[in-house]
Design a protein around this motif. Structure first.
Motif, PDB file in Angstrom:
ATOM      1  N   LYS A  30     -51.389   2.939  24.130  1.00 23.49           N
ATOM      2  CA  LYS A  30     -49.935   3.055  24.006  1.00 23.49           C
ATOM      3  C   LYS A  30     -49.281   1.689  23.841  1.00 23.49           C
ATOM      4  O   LYS A  30     -48.306   1.524  23.102  1.00 23.49           O
ATOM      5  N   ASP A  31     -49.820   0.665  24.541  1.00 27.33           N
ATOM      6  CA  ASP A  31     -49.250  -0.676  24.439  1.00 27.33           C
ATOM      7  C   ASP A  31     -49.449  -1.283  23.053  1.00 27.33           C
ATOM      8  O   ASP A  31     -48.610  -2.057  22.580  1.00 27.33           O
ATOM      9  N   LYS A  32     -50.577  -0.970  22.414  1.00 30.68           N
ATOM     10  CA  LYS A  32     -50.906  -1.576  21.123  1.00 30.68           C
ATOM     11  C   LYS A  32     -50.307  -0.816  19.931  1.00 30.68           C
ATOM     12  O   LYS A  32     -50.279  -1.337  18.819  1.00 30.68           O
ATOM     13  N   MET A  33     -49.877   0.383  20.171  1.00 32.43           N
ATOM     14  CA  MET A  33     -49.318   1.179  19.084  1.00 32.43           C
ATOM     15  C   MET A  33     -47.891   0.724  18.730  1.00 32.43           C
ATOM     16  O   MET A  33     -47.077   0.465  19.613  1.00 32.43           O
ATOM     17  N   THR A  34     -47.639   0.616  17.436  1.00 27.75           N
ATOM     18  CA  THR A  34     -46.288   0.359  16.933  1.00 27.75           C
ATOM     19  C   THR A  34     -45.922   1.449  15.923  1.00 27.75           C
ATOM     20  O   THR A  34     -46.742   2.318  15.622  1.00 27.75           O
ATOM     21  N   PHE A  35     -44.718   1.360  15.420  1.00 28.08           N
ATOM     22  CA  PHE A  35     -44.260   2.385  14.485  1.00 28.08           C
ATOM     23  C   PHE A  35     -45.101   2.404  13.213  1.00 28.08           C
ATOM     24  O   PHE A  35     -45.304   3.452  12.601  1.00 28.08           O
ATOM     25  N   PHE A  36     -45.612   1.239  12.819  1.00 20.20           N
ATOM     26  CA  PHE A  36     -46.359   1.138  11.562  1.00 20.20           C
ATOM     27  C   PHE A  36     -47.876   1.157  11.779  1.00 20.20           C
ATOM     28  O   PHE A  36     -48.634   0.993  10.821  1.00 20.20           O
ATOM     29  N   SER A  37     -48.332   1.334  12.994  1.00 21.00           N
ATOM     30  CA  SER A  37     -49.775   1.256  13.279  1.00 21.00           C
ATOM     31  C   SER A  37     -50.491   2.546  12.898  1.00 21.00           C
ATOM     32  O   SER A  37     -49.897   3.646  12.944  1.00 21.00           O
ATOM     33  N   VAL A  47     -56.374   1.693  15.574  1.00 24.97           N
ATOM     34  CA  VAL A  47     -56.064   0.978  16.819  1.00 24.97           C
ATOM     35  C   VAL A  47     -57.013   1.392  17.935  1.00 24.97           C
ATOM     36  O   VAL A  47     -57.592   0.546  18.633  1.00 24.97           O
TER      37      VAL A  47
END
Length: 473
Positions: free
Chosen positions: A355-362, A367
């Motif tokens: 969850k910490d590494k996820m972004t809108f564009f990931s 990931v």
């Protein structure tokens, strides 16, 4: 007539040495050995009232279902460890497992310990490979044979998980109920002898996996050897690899010892250790018992007093397992709870990192693949060690989680902080309370010698403060 005599001589010459000896013994009708030491050591003749441990088992089952199983199911622990605890396993008697090469005397030893020889209950024995099934000897009001399919279908027994090994195996599983006092307190499991020139595929079922299932649940494991069969092949080597970590439960038995002179017996004893040394890589090797476990008298000019003392020592080992059955059961459930807790903490950490590494564009799949491939880069395991009281020696293999998450998507799990309810509390708090308070308290009440029947969940609750620290039995 002369031709008949020559034919008999020819047949006798074809007998293996063990078969010839057995035929000679039967013909001579060797005197039976005194069994009083067995009955005395195992206290079979004592008319003491049977302890009522049903309340303790009821509390143990309640702790497991209310505090451990919810977290176990939520994070699919049994898919990682392949060990699901059933009610039948919690309430089952101690299990004694007999392993070893073919025709070393495993079935004869069971007959001898239970006094089944020359009765309709006895297991079939012989110099050739005779046991082709996994035979479970249990207590029952009368002699009764139970098919493996029936044993697996009965949820009250602890053998229902064996269904996963397929119908071919269930046809090789048999249960025998015998009205015997020793079987009121323990269950014996006789296994097919290891035949080195037979491939596992020829058995028609996963023999090593089935052995591992019984090894994981056995309280005492007798590995039996014949002085004339000390060669260690691939199947036996695989068996000892499966026994790794269970050295405290293993007892090695050098059977049929009265067939050898003392000087030769000492050489065989040394050869046995030489053969097993590469397979048992521990500082303190398992205890080895040297005797002849069958109902007939020891052969003349042998050290029968030594063999008798060895036999009594083995019986005392067996009796100790029976006496400590509840302590061992509680310790086993607590150990299981610790592993479930560690697994839940790790899955929670994987999910939090994702969850910490996820972004809108990931790309979520990429990931998480990066996290699973190299968890040390994201301090998954080091964080668990730093922020919890988990031992680094209890952490599971990192590679196991690649397969685990390959089957179970990370999105199918919730964070531990979300596994709470207003009425039921938090899953993590409940399992930690079981590990640190409830199970040690239950174990402590047994260690203090309290009457098991006096314990009651309704009166005292299952979350009482521990009266002493947890001790391994």
């Amino acid at each position: 007539m002369k031709a008949l005599v020559l034919l008999c001589c020819f047949v006798a010459s074809l007998l293996l040495p063990g078969q010839a000896e057995e035929a000679e013994d039967v013909s001579e009708e060797a005197p039976l050995r005194d069994r009083s030491h067995i009955e005395k050591t195992l206290m079979l003749n004592e008319d003491k009232p049977t302890d009522d441990f049903s309340v303790v088992l009821q509390r143990l089952r309640k702790i497991y279902h209310s505090s451990i199983k919810p977290l176990e199911q939520s994070y699919k622990y049994n898919e990682l460890r392949q060990h699901e605890i059933t009610d039948g396993e919690i309430t089952s008697k101690p299990m004694v497992l007999f392993l070893g090469p073919w025709s070393v005397g495993k079935s004869t030893m069971i007959n001898y310990l239970l006094g089944l020889e020359n009765t309709r209950y006895q297991l079939y024995t012989g110099a050739e490979p005779t046991t082709s099934e996994f035979t479970v000897l249990m207590h029952g009001p009368k002699l009764k044979t139970i098919e493996g399919i029936v044993m697996a279908a009965d949820s009250a027994r602890s053998f229902s998980p064996l269904e996963k090994f397929g119908q071919n195996f269930l046809e090789k599983l048999i249960g025998i109920e015998v009205p015997h006092k020793l079987l009121e307190r323990v269950t014996f499991v006789d296994t097919p002898g290891i035949i080195e020139n037979r491939k596992q595929q020829e058995r028609g079922y996963p023999f090593n996996d089935v052995c591992q299932w019984f090894i994981d649940r056995a309280d005492l494991i007798f590995v039996v050897f014949d002085p004339t069969k000390l060669d260690v092949g691939l199947e036996l080597e695989m068996l000892f690899r499966q026994l790794k970590g269970r050295e405290s439960q293993i007892r090695i038995i050098l059977n049929k010892a009265d067939n050898l002179a003392m000087q030769m017996l000492m050489r065989v004893y040394g050869a046995l250790f030489w053969s097993l040394a590469p397979l048992i890589n521990v500082t303190e090797p398992p205890r080895v018992y040297v005797s002849s476990f069958w109902p007939y008298d020891y052969k003349p000019d042998t050290h029968w007093d030594l063999f008798l003392r060895e036999e009594i020592s083995l019986l005392e080992d067996l009796n100790q397992v029976i006496e400590n059955r509840l302590e061992n059961k509680i310790a086993f459930i607590r150990q299981h709870a610790i592993r479930v807790r560690i697994h839940a903490l790790l899955v929670d950490r994987y999910l939090q990192t994702y969850k910490d590494k996820m972004t809108f564009f990931s790309d979520g799949e990429l990931v998480f693949k990066d996290i699973v491939e190299d968890p040390d880069k994201f301090y998954i395991f080091k964080t668990i060690l730093a922020k919890t009281n988990v031992s680094k020696f209890d952490l599971p293999n990192r590679e196991a989680y690649k397969d685990f998450f390959g089957i179970n998507p990370i999105s199918s799990f919730k964070l531990l902080s979300q596994q709470c309810s207003y009425m039921g509390g938090c899953f993590l708090d409940k399992i930690e309370r079981a590990i640190t308070q409830e199970l040690p308290s239950l174990l402590g009440s047994l260690g203090l010698g309290k009457n098991p029947g006096a314990l009651n969940c309704d009166k005292t609750g299952c979350g009482e403060t521990p009266k002493n620290r947890y001790r391994k039995p």
